[in-house]
Scaffold this motif. Structure first.
Motif, short mmCIF file in Angstrom:
data_model
loop_
_atom_site.label_atom_id
_atom_site.label_comp_id
_atom_site.label_asym_id
_atom_site.label_seq_id
_atom_site.Cartn_x
_atom_site.Cartn_y
_atom_site.Cartn_z
N GLY A 33 0.84 -1.19 0.00
CA GLY A 33 0.00 0.00 0.00
C GLY A 33 0.87 1.24 0.00
O GLY A 33 1.86 1.33 0.74
N ASP A 34 0.53 2.18 -0.86
CA ASP A 34 1.33 3.39 -0.97
C ASP A 34 0.74 4.50 -0.09
O ASP A 34 -0.18 4.26 0.69
N TRP A 35 1.28 5.70 -0.22
CA TRP A 35 0.90 6.81 0.64
C TRP A 35 0.34 7.94 -0.22
O TRP A 35 1.04 8.53 -1.04
N ARG A 36 -0.93 8.24 -0.03
CA ARG A 36 -1.60 9.27 -0.82
C ARG A 36 -1.23 10.67 -0.37
O ARG A 36 -1.15 11.61 -1.16
N THR A 37 -1.02 10.84 0.92
CA THR A 37 -0.74 12.15 1.50
C THR A 37 -0.14 11.97 2.88
O THR A 37 -0.28 10.90 3.49
N PHE A 38 0.53 12.99 3.38
CA PHE A 38 1.00 13.00 4.77
C PHE A 38 0.36 14.14 5.56
O PHE A 38 0.84 14.52 6.63
N ASP A 39 -0.72 14.67 5.05
CA ASP A 39 -1.40 15.80 5.67
C ASP A 39 -2.47 15.29 6.63
O ASP A 39 -3.39 14.59 6.21
N PRO A 40 -2.39 15.60 7.92
CA PRO A 40 -3.39 15.13 8.87
C PRO A 40 -4.80 15.61 8.55
O PRO A 40 -5.78 15.00 8.98
N ALA A 41 -4.92 16.72 7.81
CA ALA A 41 -6.23 17.23 7.44
C ALA A 41 -6.81 16.48 6.23
O ALA A 41 -7.98 16.66 5.91
N ASP A 42 -6.00 15.67 5.57
CA ASP A 42 -6.41 14.95 4.36
C ASP A 42 -6.36 13.44 4.56
O ASP A 42 -7.23 12.71 4.10
N CYS A 43 -5.36 12.96 5.28
CA CYS A 43 -5.18 11.51 5.49
C CYS A 43 -6.35 10.91 6.27
O CYS A 43 -6.77 11.45 7.29
N TYR A 44 -6.84 9.79 5.76
CA TYR A 44 -7.87 9.06 6.50
C TYR A 44 -7.75 7.57 6.22
O TYR A 44 -8.72 6.89 5.97
N PRO A 210 -9.67 21.17 -0.57
CA PRO A 210 -8.73 21.00 -1.68
C PRO A 210 -8.87 19.60 -2.26
O PRO A 210 -9.33 18.68 -1.60
N ALA A 211 -8.47 19.44 -3.51
CA ALA A 211 -8.48 18.11 -4.11
C ALA A 211 -7.56 17.19 -3.31
O ALA A 211 -6.50 17.62 -2.83
N ALA A 212 -7.97 15.95 -3.14
CA ALA A 212 -7.19 15.00 -2.35
C ALA A 212 -5.76 14.91 -2.86
O ALA A 212 -5.52 14.81 -4.06
N GLY A 213 -4.80 14.97 -1.93
CA GLY A 213 -3.40 14.82 -2.29
C GLY A 213 -2.75 16.05 -2.87
O GLY A 213 -1.65 15.97 -3.41
N THR A 214 -3.39 17.23 -2.74
CA THR A 214 -2.84 18.44 -3.36
C THR A 214 -2.41 19.50 -2.35
O THR A 214 -2.00 20.58 -2.75
N THR A 215 -2.51 19.23 -1.06
CA THR A 215 -2.16 20.24 -0.08
C THR A 215 -0.64 20.36 0.05
O THR A 215 0.12 19.58 -0.53
N ALA A 216 -0.21 21.33 0.83
CA ALA A 216 1.23 21.58 1.01
C ALA A 216 1.93 20.38 1.63
O ALA A 216 3.16 20.25 1.51
N PHE A 217 1.17 19.50 2.27
CA PHE A 217 1.78 18.38 2.98
C PHE A 217 1.40 17.03 2.36
O PHE A 217 1.32 16.02 3.04
N ALA A 218 1.20 17.02 1.06
CA ALA A 218 0.91 15.78 0.37
C ALA A 218 2.15 14.88 0.31
O ALA A 218 2.04 13.66 0.37
N ARG A 219 3.33 15.48 0.19
CA ARG A 219 4.57 14.71 0.03
C ARG A 219 5.57 14.96 1.15
O ARG A 219 6.68 14.44 1.13
N LYS A 220 5.21 15.79 2.09
CA LYS A 220 6.05 16.01 3.26
C LYS A 220 5.13 16.22 4.45
O LYS A 220 3.93 16.42 4.29
N LEU A 221 5.71 16.14 5.64
CA LEU A 221 4.90 16.31 6.85
C LEU A 221 5.08 17.70 7.43
O LEU A 221 6.15 18.31 7.29
N PRO A 222 4.05 18.20 8.12
CA PRO A 222 4.23 19.44 8.86
C PRO A 222 5.27 19.24 9.96
O PRO A 222 5.60 18.12 10.33
N LEU A 223 5.78 20.34 10.49
CA LEU A 223 6.74 20.28 11.59
C LEU A 223 6.04 19.79 12.84
O LEU A 223 5.06 20.40 13.30
N GLY A 224 6.52 18.67 13.38
CA GLY A 224 5.86 18.06 14.52
C GLY A 224 6.74 17.96 15.74
O GLY A 224 7.91 18.37 15.75
N THR A 225 6.16 17.36 16.79
CA THR A 225 6.86 17.19 18.06
C THR A 225 7.25 15.74 18.31
O THR A 225 7.74 15.40 19.38
#
Length: 569
Positions: A33-44, A210-225
C-alpha cells in the motif's frame, strides 16, 4: 521496483547468521500500500496514519493495548470538563518542543484542529471533529451555515498553554477522537511558511476542500513534536523516518525506521526470513508458513475491524471505463446498477462466507453481517446474518430490474487494492458464484493501487470493491456513522440514504444510558441488514508478524499500525 541501491547504502545489510540482529539501530517494516498524503487534514487511512503518528503527536494517546483508555501526551493532564459535558479545558505540556527546538504553544494546537475543520477535505477525517465540536455531520463549505466564526468559537487558544474546546453537545468519545492521528498537532508557523492557511478569517475559503493529495503536505509532513522526522520519501516506494534528537522525551531507541511498499508477499516473506525485514504485513493464508520460520514471531490480536464489499448506487463514470456500454445489454452496467435492492441482495446471497473464513482466512475471523463488531456496545450474535444460497440469489437476480438483468446479463468490474490477496480471494469467490448462476453474468476482478482505489471511491467512481474499516476509536458510533449514515464515509461514496437510520444514529450517539444505546444500535443494525447497502464479510484477528529481536511492539485492537517510539532491536 524497489530502490535497492538506496536501501543497501542506507541500511548496510550485514552478512551475518539469521539468528543475529541485523542493523540494531534501523528497523525495516515491509507492507503493501502506498501513501496518498502526509497531511493530517487529508489523510484518513492506515498507511499515512502510521507515518503521521510517529512524526506528529496528539494531546492524548491510547494506553498500551487498551483501545478505550487514554493518557496525556502533549496535554499536561486529563481535561477539565464543565458546562454539562460540553466544555473541555486542556493544559498544554510545558516542555513539549517541535523537532526544530521551538516550544509548542496553545496557538499551534488550536491552529491544527481548526485547519482540519476548515479544510474539510472530501474523504478526509474532518467529520470526526466536526460532529462533536460543531454539532453537524456536514463538511464545512464556502457560503455554508458553518464557517470560520463557528470554528474559532469551538476551538480557542487561551494564552500560551491552554486550549478550550466548546462542544455542540456532550460527546462521550471526544477524548478518543483527540487521540486519533487525524487530530495531530503541528507548527502553525511552519504550515503558514509552507503556503498553507494563514490561521485567520481572510483566506480560509481558499484552503477549503482541496483536491485529495494536493495540499502543502501531500509529500512532506508538517513540523511536529514526535519521536521521528521524515528524512526521505521515495514516492510510493519507501518512507524513511529518522530519530528526532530534539525530542522532548527521551530519544527513541531506534535511529531510523524504513517503511517499504513491497506488494509481492513472497518478497516480504523472504525479507523477513533473511532478517532484511524486521516487521512484515502478511496476509492470513501465509501465516502457517511464516510461523515455521526460525526467529519469526506471530502474535494474534482481535481487531475492531470490519471488512466488507461496497456497492455504489450512483456510479460516477467520469474518467473511467467501468460501465462498459452503460446499459443492461450484456455489455456493461448502468450507473445506477446497484440502486435495485434485489441486485444487492443477490450479491449478498452469492457470497460463500464459510469458504472465505475457513479456506482463505484459516478460521482467524468471524462472519459479520451487521455493522457493530464484537467488542463494542451494541454487538449481538443473535441478529440475522447473510447466507450463501444460490437459489435465493437466483430469485433476487431474476427480480432485479424487472427481469432485464436476468434476461440480458451484465459485465461488472470489481476492485481490490494491489497486494491484498485476501480481498482478491473474496472477489474471486463472488465472481465464481455469480457467474455460475447465469452464463450472461460476467464479473471482472481487477487490482489497482490503494491510493487510486481510495481516490476513486471518494469520487464515487468505484462500482463494487473490497475494503476494510478499522475503528478510529472504540465506540459503535464509529461504525454506524461511517457505514450507514447518509453523511458517513461510505454512503457518501455509494449514494445510500435511509432517513430513519440517520435519525437513530443521531439519537444513539447523544444518549448516555447504556441500555438504551444498546437497543438503538440493535434497531440500526436490523434496518441496515434489510437494506443491504454493503455486504459485511468478516471481523478478523490480526497477525502481528516480526522478527523475535523486535522489542517493545504494542498490539492495540484499534490501531493495527505501528508506533515505533517504544521499539528496539
Amino acid at each position: 521496483m524497489l530502490k535497492r541501491a538506496f536501501l543497501l547504502s542506507a541500511v548496510m545489510l550485514a552478512s551475518v547468521a539469521g539468528a543475529q540482529v541485523k542493523n540494531p539501530g534501523t528497523l525495516i517494516d515491509v507492507a503493501f500500500g502506498d501513501w496518498r498524503t502526509f497531511d493530517p487534514a487529508d489523510c484518513y487511512e492506515q498507511s499515512c496514519g502510521e507515518v503521521i503518528q510517529n512524526v506528529l503527536e496528539t494531546l492524548y494517546f491510547p494506553e498500551g493495548n487498551n483501545a478505550s483508555k487514554f493518557v496525556p501526551l502533549l496535554a499536561e493532564g486529563m481535561p477539565e470538563v464543565s458546562n454539562g459535558g460540553k466544555t473541555y479545558t486542556v493544559k498544554i505540556r510545558k516542555n513539549a518542543k517541535f523537532s526544530n527546538g521551538k516550544d509548542l504553544t496553545a496557538e499551534d494546537v488550536a491552529y491544527s484542529i481548526q485547519r482540519t475543520l476548515l479544510a474539510s477535505v472530501d474523504s478526509g477525517p474532518a467529520q470526526l471533529l466536526i460532529e462533536p465540536l460543531l454539532g453537524t455531520t456536514d463538511f464545512i463549505r464556502k457560503g455554508g451555515k458553518v464557517g470560520y466564526d463557528q470554528v474559532a468559537a469551538a476551538v480557542q487558544a487561551k494564552g500560551t498553554d491552554t486550549v478550550v474546546f466548546n462542544l455542540a453537545r456532550p460527546f462521550a468519545a471526544f477524548i478518543a477522537v483527540l487521540a486519533t492521528p487525524y487530530a495531530s498537532i503541528y507548527s502553525k508557523a511552519d504550515a503558514v511558511a509552507a503556503g498553507d492557511w494563514s490561521g485567520t478569517e481572510k483566506d480560509w475559503e481558499k484552503f477549503n476542500n482541496p483536491a485529495a493529495g494536493t495540499t502543502a503536505f501531500a509529500r512532506k509532513l508538517p513540523l511536529g513534536t514526535g519521536p521521528f522526522v521524515l528524512e526521505r520519501y521515495d514516492v510510493n516506494q519507501n518512507v524513511v523516518l529518522k530519530r528526532n534528537d530534539n525530542y522532548w522525551r527521551a530519544p527513541a531507541k531506534l535511529q531510523r525506521v524504513i517503511i517499504q511498499n513491497v506488494e509481492d508477499e513472497n518478497t516480504r516473506i523472504r525479507m523477513l526470513e533473511a532478517g532484511d525485514a524486521d516487521i512484515a504485513s502478511i496476509n492470513r493464508p501465509a501465516i502457517p508458513r511464516v510461523e515455521k520460520l526460525p526467529g519469526v514471531k506471530v502474535t494474534e490480536s482481535n481487531q475492531l475491524t470490519l471488512v466488507a464489499l461496497f456497492m455504489n448506487q450512483k456510479i460516477n463514470a467520469a474518467g473511467t471505463n467501468y460501465l462498459g456500454s452503460g446499459k443492461l445489454d450484456g455489455k456493461g452496467i448502468p450507473a445506477n446498477f446497484f440502486s435495485d435492492v434485489n441486485v444487492r441482495k443477490g450479491m449478498a446471497a452469492s457470497f460463500d462466507y464459510n469458504a472465505l473464513i475457513k479456506d482463505v482466512l484459516l478460521g482467524a475471523a468471524t462472519q459479520q453481517s451487521t455493522v457493530v463488531v464484537k467488542g463494542l456496545l451494541g454487538y449481538s450474535n443473535t441478529l440475522p446474518k447473510y447466507k450463501f444460497d444460490k437459489n435465493q440469489a437466483t430469485r433476487y437476480f431474476k427480480a432485479a430490474w424487472k427481469g432485464e438483468l436476468w434476461k440480458n446479463g451484465f459485465v461488472l468490474p470489481v476492485f481490490y487494492n494491489s497486494g491484498n490477496n485476501i480481498r482478491k480471494s473474496a472477489l474471486e469467490i463472488i465472481k465464481k458464484n455469480v457467474e455460475s448462476l447465469n452464463p450472461k453474468f460476467k464479473v471482472d476482478v481487477r487490482e489497482i493501487p490503494f491510493s487510486q482505489l481510495i481516490a476513486q471511491g471518494g469520487n464515487s467512481q468505484m462500482t463494487m470493491w473490497a475494503l476494510g474499516w478499522g475503528a478510529d476509536y472504540a465506540d459503535p458510533h464509529n461504525f454506524a456513522f461511517p457505514f450507514l449514515h447518509s453523511d458517513g464515509n461510505y454512503p457518501t461514496q455509494t449514494g445510500y440514504k435511509n432517513a430513519k437510520i440517520d435519525a437513530l444514529i443521531g439519537e444513539a450517539v447523544a444518549t448516555a444510558d447504556t441500555k438504551k444505546r444498546n437497543e438503538l444500535y440493535r434497531q440500526i443494525q436490523t434496518l441496515g441488514f434489510n437494506d443491504t447497502p454493503f455486504i459485511p464479510l468478516y471481523q478478523p484477528t490480526f497477525p502481528f508478524v516480526n522478527r523475535d529481536w523486535v522489542k517493545g511492539r504494542v498490539n492495540n485492537p484499534v490501531y493495527a499500525d505501528d508506533y515505533y517510539y517504544p521499539m528496539s532491536k
